[in-house]
Scaffold this motif. Structure first.
Motif, PDB file in Angstrom:
ATOM      1  N   SER A 211       0.568  -1.180   0.373  1.00  0.00           N
ATOM      2  CA  SER A 211      -0.202   0.207   0.709  1.00  0.00           C
ATOM      3  C   SER A 211       1.031   0.977   0.087  1.00  0.00           C
ATOM      4  CB  SER A 211      -1.221   0.080   1.082  1.00  0.00           C
ATOM      5  OG  SER A 211      -1.728  -1.143   1.499  1.00  0.00           O
ATOM      6  N   LEU A 212       0.312   2.196   0.160  1.00  0.00           N
ATOM      7  CA  LEU A 212       0.920   4.150  -0.341  1.00  0.00           C
ATOM      8  C   LEU A 212       1.261   3.779   0.825  1.00  0.00           C
ATOM      9  CD1 LEU A 212      -1.764   6.440  -2.536  1.00  0.00           C
ATOM     10  CD2 LEU A 212       1.383   5.035  -3.272  1.00  0.00           C
ATOM     11  N   ALA A 213       2.943   4.542   1.329  1.00  0.00           N
ATOM     12  CA  ALA A 213       3.759   4.776   2.344  1.00  0.00           C
ATOM     13  C   ALA A 213       2.597   5.917   3.026  1.00  0.00           C
ATOM     14  CB  ALA A 213       4.881   4.791   2.528  1.00  0.00           C
ATOM     15  N   ASP A 214       2.682   6.917   2.417  1.00  0.00           N
ATOM     16  CA  ASP A 214       2.028   8.500   2.796  1.00  0.00           C
ATOM     17  C   ASP A 214       1.011   8.979   2.008  1.00  0.00           C
ATOM     18  OD1 ASP A 214       1.681  10.582   3.701  1.00  0.00           O
ATOM     19  OD2 ASP A 214       3.311  12.017   2.255  1.00  0.00           O
ATOM     20  N   VAL A 215      -0.111   8.397   2.455  1.00  0.00           N
ATOM     21  CA  VAL A 215      -1.827   8.618   2.141  1.00  0.00           C
ATOM     22  C   VAL A 215      -2.918   9.693   2.170  1.00  0.00           C
ATOM     23  CG1 VAL A 215      -1.929   6.210   2.381  1.00  0.00           C
ATOM     24  CG2 VAL A 215      -3.198   7.176   4.295  1.00  0.00           C
ATOM     25  N   VAL A 216      -2.366  10.246   3.014  1.00  0.00           N
ATOM     26  CA  VAL A 216      -2.791  11.258   3.749  1.00  0.00           C
ATOM     27  C   VAL A 216      -3.196  12.586   2.090  1.00  0.00           C
ATOM     28  CG1 VAL A 216      -2.616  13.870   4.421  1.00  0.00           C
ATOM     29  CG2 VAL A 216      -1.925  11.838   5.639  1.00  0.00           C
ATOM     30  N   GLY A 217      -4.619  12.884   1.884  1.00  0.00           N
ATOM     31  CA  GLY A 217      -4.575  13.392   0.847  1.00  0.00           C
ATOM     32  C   GLY A 217      -4.764  12.545  -0.756  1.00  0.00           C
ATOM     33  N   HIS A 218      -5.037  11.327  -0.640  1.00  0.00           N
ATOM     34  CA  HIS A 218      -5.019   9.993  -1.450  1.00  0.00           C
ATOM     35  C   HIS A 218      -6.711   9.535  -0.760  1.00  0.00           C
ATOM     36  CE1 HIS A 218      -0.802  10.408  -3.616  1.00  0.00           C
ATOM     37  NE2 HIS A 218      -0.868  10.504  -1.991  1.00  0.00           N
ATOM     38  N   HIS A 219      -7.248   9.445  -2.218  1.00  0.00           N
ATOM     39  CA  HIS A 219      -8.535   8.300  -2.238  1.00  0.00           C
ATOM     40  C   HIS A 219      -8.413   6.738  -1.509  1.00  0.00           C
ATOM     41  CE1 HIS A 219     -11.863   6.605  -3.405  1.00  0.00           C
ATOM     42  NE2 HIS A 219     -13.287   7.588  -3.433  1.00  0.00           N
ATOM     43  N   ALA A 220      -9.312   5.961  -0.687  1.00  0.00           N
ATOM     44  CA  ALA A 220      -8.846   5.612   0.156  1.00  0.00           C
ATOM     45  C   ALA A 220      -8.272   3.590  -1.449  1.00  0.00           C
ATOM     46  CB  ALA A 220      -9.608   4.923   1.096  1.00  0.00           C
ATOM     47  N   ARG A 221      -9.006   4.082  -2.968  1.00  0.00           N
ATOM     48  CA  ARG A 221      -8.886   3.537  -3.705  1.00  0.00           C
ATOM     49  C   ARG A 221      -7.269   3.202  -3.973  1.00  0.00           C
ATOM     50  NH1 ARG A 221     -12.499   0.669  -7.333  1.00  0.00           N
ATOM     51  NH2 ARG A 221     -13.932   2.039  -6.472  1.00  0.00           N
ATOM     52  N   GLU A 222      -6.721   5.137  -3.897  1.00  0.00           N
ATOM     53  CA  GLU A 222      -5.666   4.490  -4.699  1.00  0.00           C
ATOM     54  C   GLU A 222      -4.912   3.704  -3.025  1.00  0.00           C
ATOM     55  OE1 GLU A 222      -2.186   8.180  -5.940  1.00  0.00           O
ATOM     56  OE2 GLU A 222      -4.283   8.995  -5.601  1.00  0.00           O
ATOM     57  N   ALA A 223      -4.873   4.139  -1.805  1.00  0.00           N
ATOM     58  CA  ALA A 223      -3.855   4.277  -1.219  1.00  0.00           C
ATOM     59  C   ALA A 223      -4.203   2.433  -1.298  1.00  0.00           C
ATOM     60  CB  ALA A 223      -5.475   5.001   0.180  1.00  0.00           C
ATOM     61  N   LEU A 224      -5.048   2.382  -0.908  1.00  0.00           N
ATOM     62  CA  LEU A 224      -5.111   0.442  -0.452  1.00  0.00           C
ATOM     63  C   LEU A 224      -4.510  -0.234  -2.043  1.00  0.00           C
ATOM     64  CD1 LEU A 224      -8.630   0.429   1.683  1.00  0.00           C
ATOM     65  CD2 LEU A 224      -5.639   0.797   3.096  1.00  0.00           C
ATOM     66  N   GLY A 225      -5.517   0.001  -3.003  1.00  0.00           N
ATOM     67  CA  GLY A 225      -4.889  -0.803  -3.905  1.00  0.00           C
ATOM     68  C   GLY A 225      -7.257  -1.367  -4.615  1.00  0.00           C
ATOM     69  N   PRO A 226      -7.511  -1.036  -5.698  1.00  0.00           N
ATOM     70  CA  PRO A 226      -8.726  -1.725  -6.196  1.00  0.00           C
ATOM     71  C   PRO A 226      -9.516  -2.577  -5.622  1.00  0.00           C
ATOM     72  CG  PRO A 226      -7.522  -0.439  -7.871  1.00  0.00           C
ATOM     73  CD  PRO A 226      -6.250  -1.427  -6.729  1.00  0.00           C
ATOM     74  N   GLU A 227      -8.888  -3.505  -5.107  1.00  0.00           N
ATOM     75  CA  GLU A 227      -8.956  -5.021  -4.499  1.00  0.00           C
ATOM     76  C   GLU A 227      -9.181  -4.979  -3.516  1.00  0.00           C
ATOM     77  OE1 GLU A 227      -6.461  -8.343  -5.670  1.00  0.00           O
ATOM     78  OE2 GLU A 227      -6.713  -8.282  -8.235  1.00  0.00           O
ATOM     79  N   THR A 228      -8.615  -3.942  -2.401  1.00  0.00           N
ATOM     80  CA  THR A 228      -8.736  -4.264  -0.859  1.00  0.00           C
ATOM     81  C   THR A 228     -10.174  -3.355  -0.566  1.00  0.00           C
ATOM     82  OG1 THR A 228      -6.268  -4.493  -0.650  1.00  0.00           O
ATOM     83  CG2 THR A 228      -7.776  -3.778   1.023  1.00  0.00           C
ATOM     84  N   PHE A 229      -8.977  -1.976  -1.584  1.00  0.00           N
ATOM     85  CA  PHE A 229     -10.278  -1.101  -1.019  1.00  0.00           C
ATOM     86  C   PHE A 229     -12.543  -1.610  -1.681  1.00  0.00           C
ATOM     87  CE2 PHE A 229     -13.779   2.440  -2.053  1.00  0.00           C
ATOM     88  CZ  PHE A 229     -13.648   3.413  -1.401  1.00  0.00           C
ATOM     89  N   THR A 230     -12.567  -2.578  -2.389  1.00  0.00           N
ATOM     90  CA  THR A 230     -13.888  -3.206  -3.154  1.00  0.00           C
ATOM     91  C   THR A 230     -13.772  -4.197  -1.841  1.00  0.00           C
ATOM     92  OG1 THR A 230     -12.702  -3.613  -5.166  1.00  0.00           O
ATOM     93  CG2 THR A 230     -14.839  -4.736  -4.600  1.00  0.00           C
ATOM     94  N   LYS A 231     -13.321  -4.513  -0.869  1.00  0.00           N
ATOM     95  CA  LYS A 231     -13.639  -5.037  -0.135  1.00  0.00           C
ATOM     96  C   LYS A 231     -13.583  -4.352   1.153  1.00  0.00           C
ATOM     97  CE  LYS A 231     -10.773  -9.279  -0.963  1.00  0.00           C
ATOM     98  NZ  LYS A 231      -9.124 -10.478  -0.533  1.00  0.00           N
ATOM     99  N   VAL A 232     -13.596  -3.320   1.468  1.00  0.00           N
ATOM    100  CA  VAL A 232     -14.466  -2.508   3.041  1.00  0.00           C
ATOM    101  C   VAL A 232     -15.656  -1.422   2.034  1.00  0.00           C
ATOM    102  CG1 VAL A 232     -11.998  -3.563   3.303  1.00  0.00           C
ATOM    103  CG2 VAL A 232     -12.825  -0.794   2.256  1.00  0.00           C
ATOM    104  N   GLU A 233     -15.566  -1.169   1.188  1.00  0.00           N
ATOM    105  CA  GLU A 233     -16.501   0.094   0.855  1.00  0.00           C
ATOM    106  C   GLU A 233     -17.881  -0.550   0.900  1.00  0.00           C
ATOM    107  OE1 GLU A 233     -17.333   2.383  -3.499  1.00  0.00           O
ATOM    108  OE2 GLU A 233     -16.864   0.249  -3.450  1.00  0.00           O
ATOM    109  N   ALA A 234     -17.832  -0.948   1.067  1.00  0.00           N
ATOM    110  CA  ALA A 234     -19.720  -1.263   1.629  1.00  0.00           C
ATOM    111  C   ALA A 234     -19.254  -0.815   2.878  1.00  0.00           C
ATOM    112  CB  ALA A 234     -20.361  -2.557   1.461  1.00  0.00           C
TER     113      ALA A 234
END
Length: 634
Positions: A211-234
């Motif tokens: 995952s991204l090391a510095d995530v402030v200012g980034h969208h969660a999809r970009e920080a976590l990766g699309p697959e991981t974000f899909t699992k937690v989005e709901a």
């Protein structure tokens, strides 16, 4: 108390200020004052020392007439103390009895208490009076406005000073909070309503590698990766709706099990403005939980079959020993070696079936040993090869698993054989290749997949294939194959995943990755076994592991041989002739010499449960015996 050099330096600096200054704490006791404070009000030394009370100081000043004629001294003192206790910013000007005019400017401190500055403004007032008297063009109203503006400016300056001190305190608090969050072994963060990170410690990439090391200012999809974000989005949406929730996900890039706690961030108006996030790595906890969840409870069937299992285990132990002896013989033709390996693999599978019988009454015992995965899969291919239909072939590919690893090979081999046979049936008409691939997932898992080129899983099979008694083969299938694969994998702390590929079906097993220890040093082993055939094959195994062996057939014989020097370990059967058991022998030896007991009794047996030392289940291989002996190195 002796003043330090720093305190003396501070006091000297305060004395250089032309104005009088005093600081009282939240208990209305003097904390700091300068020389001008004492001179301006002609105070005694006792009232300028730290700790002097505000009440005593006011009483002294009232008594001396500092505030003009007063009828009730104590009432005047009480009123001024109550006013001071409010800690409100203030500014005033008053004329003292000596005719001098002073300004009094006070400001509260964030920690409690207040600071007051007294300024002699007599000359300024005289100049203002002279100006008022001489200036015929300057209206009284303009002077009043100028005077009010000056007072407002002084009050604003006091407020600004208080705000600056509060800002510094908030900055210190924020720094301490960030330090605490960085020390925690978890990812702590906050996202707004658009899933954009507004705060995060630096733990995301360690909890979820990649995952991204510095995530402030980034969208969660970009920080976590699309697959991981899909699992937690709901679950993020639920938190934004005001519902705190916790979920566990598998982080696919690393194979880790992650627990994510999501808490709504409510503002003063009660509305949700974002989500607080706490993510922790619970991989080891999940492995242990999965292993504990697979305990079996079928006691009746175990009691009916335990006697048969005992005799069958002894026979398999002899078969394994004799075949192992044949395998070490030189000059055998290649087809004989192939047959020996297939026989050994089949005998080990027989041991696995015995373990299933034993597991009916209680949890099956894991029997890990040092395994070279390539050799185990070669044995599997030798055993499965004759059962494959003519157009079906088997391909094995291993990457990054050359070193010995700790596995219980019996259940694993049995699981893979089940999967191979299922794939073989699926390709009965069309033929094709069954591909077995194995590789490590970082330093956490061993991943083994079995993929075929058949029609794949139906939607119903994908949903229920791991359930007991579910089958798509009609009366020809028992419905236990994949459910047993699931049970055996879960018992080892692993996972099973089914999916369809572009070519057919794929079953993926993940087992905990543990590197095996080095081969133990040779020992002098006392072998206690009354069955001559089993004693012979066990002796050959020990010698094949470079150990020296002395033998006994009963507890009495063993106790006599224990007088020999340098005995490094005792390997004894539990059931022995003469009325005394291997358990009795282990208790008599105590902690003097390491003892390992061997038995074909099931894990739930009462006698076996009394063993005060490790127990190895019959039948066992040389590798399993080596794994047990590695734990008694001295």
């Amino acid at each position: 108390m002796i003043e330090t050099s720093r305190e003396r330096l501070t006091q000297a600096g305060l004395n250089l200020i032309g104005q009088a200054l005093s600081i009282f704490d939240s208990d209305l006791r003097l904390a700091v004052s300068n020389r001008q404070y004492q001179l301006m009000f002609d105070l005694p030394d006792a009232l300028t020392q730290p700790g002097a009370t505000f009440e005593d100081t006011i009483r002294y000043l009232v008594t001396r007439g500092e505030y003009g004629p007063v009828e009730d001294v104590e009432a005047s003192v009480r009123d001024r103390v109550e006013t001071a206790s409010a800690f409100e910013p203030h500014y005033m000007e008053r004329t003292r009895p000596n005719g001098r005019t002073i300004s009094v400017e006070g400001a509260p401190l964030p920690q409690g208490g207040w600071v007051t500055v007294y300024t002699d403004i007599t000359e300024i007032k005289r100049q203002e009076a002279l100006l008022r008297g001489r200036s015929e063009e300057l209206s009284d109203q303009l002077l009043d406005h100028a005077e009010a503006l000056a007072a407002a400016n002084r009050a604003l300056a006091a407020t600004n000073a208080a705000l600056e001190e509060t800002s510094r305190e908030l900055a210190r608090t924020e720094a301490r909070t960030r330090q605490v969050t960085e020390m925690m072994p978890a990812h702590i963060a906050h996202v707004d309503q658009d899933f954009v990170y507004t705060f995060s410690n630096r733990r995301l990439s360690s909890v979820m590698p990649g995952s991204l090391a510095d995530v402030v200012g980034h969208h969660a999809r970009e920080a976590l990766g699309p697959e991981t974000f899909t699992k937690v989005e709901a679950n993020f949406e639920r938190a934004l709706g005001g519902e705190a929730n916790v979920l566990e996900i598998t982080h696919d890039p690393s194979g880790r099990r992650i627990r994510v706690a999501l808490t709504p961030d409510r503002g003063a108006d009660g509305e949700v403005h974002g989500v607080f996030i706490l993510s922790t790595d619970v991989t080891h906890e999940a492995q242990a939980r999965a292993a504990l969840a697979q305990a079996s409870k079928r006691e009746l069937a175990a009691k009916l079959s335990s006697g048969l299992a005992h005799d069958f285990a002894n026979l398999l132990t002899i078969i394994l020993g004799l075949q192992g002896r044949l395998e070490r013989m030189e000059g055998l033709p290649a087809d004989a070696n192939e047959a020996i390996r297939a026989t050994l693999a089949a005998a080990r599978r027989g041991g696995t079936l015995l373990d299933r019988i034993a597991a009916i009454s209680g949890p099956r015992e894991l029997r890990p040993q040092a395994v070279i995965l390539a050799d185990m899969l070669d044995d599997l291919a030798a055993m499965a090869g004759p059962t494959l239909h003519e157009p079906v072939t088997l391909d094995i590919e291993i990457a990054g698993l050359e070193a010995p690893i700790l596995l219980d090979p019996g259940p694993l081999q049995d699981s893979l054989l089940n999967l191979i046979l299922n794939a073989n049936d699926a390709m009965r008409e069309t033929g094709g290749t069954i591909r077995i691939a194995a590789h490590p997932v970082r330093d956490t898992w061993v991943e083994i997949s079995v993929r075929d080129e058949g029609p794949g899983f139906s939607p119903e099979a994908l949903a229920h294939a791991l359930d007991p008694f579910f089958t798509t083969k009609g009366s020809e299938g028992s419905g236990l194959g994949l459910s047993m694969v699931y049970d055996q994998t879960k018992l080892a702390g692993g996972t099973v995943r089914l999916r369809n590929t572009a070519d057919g079906a794929q079953v993926t097993l993940r087992l905990p990755l543990r590197i095996a220890e080095a081969q133990p040093a040779p020992l002098l082993v006392l072998l206690v076994e009354d069955n001559e055939e089993i004693r012979a094959v066990t002796r050959d195994m020990l010698r094949g592991l470079d150990h020296t062996v002395v033998e006994a057939g009963s507890v009495a014989e063993a106790e006599a041989l224990l007088q020999l020097p340098d005995i490094g370990a005792v390997l004894s059967d539990i059931q022995l002739p003469g009325g005394r058991t291997g358990v009795d022998l282990a208790r008599a030896i105590g902690d003097q010499i390491p003892v390992i007991l061997m038995t074909s009794l099931p894990p739930g047996d009462a006698l076996r449960a009394q063993a005060p030392c490790p127990v190895i289940q019959k039948p066992f291989s040389a590798g399993q015996l080596a794994a047990h002996l590695s734990g008694v190195r001295r």
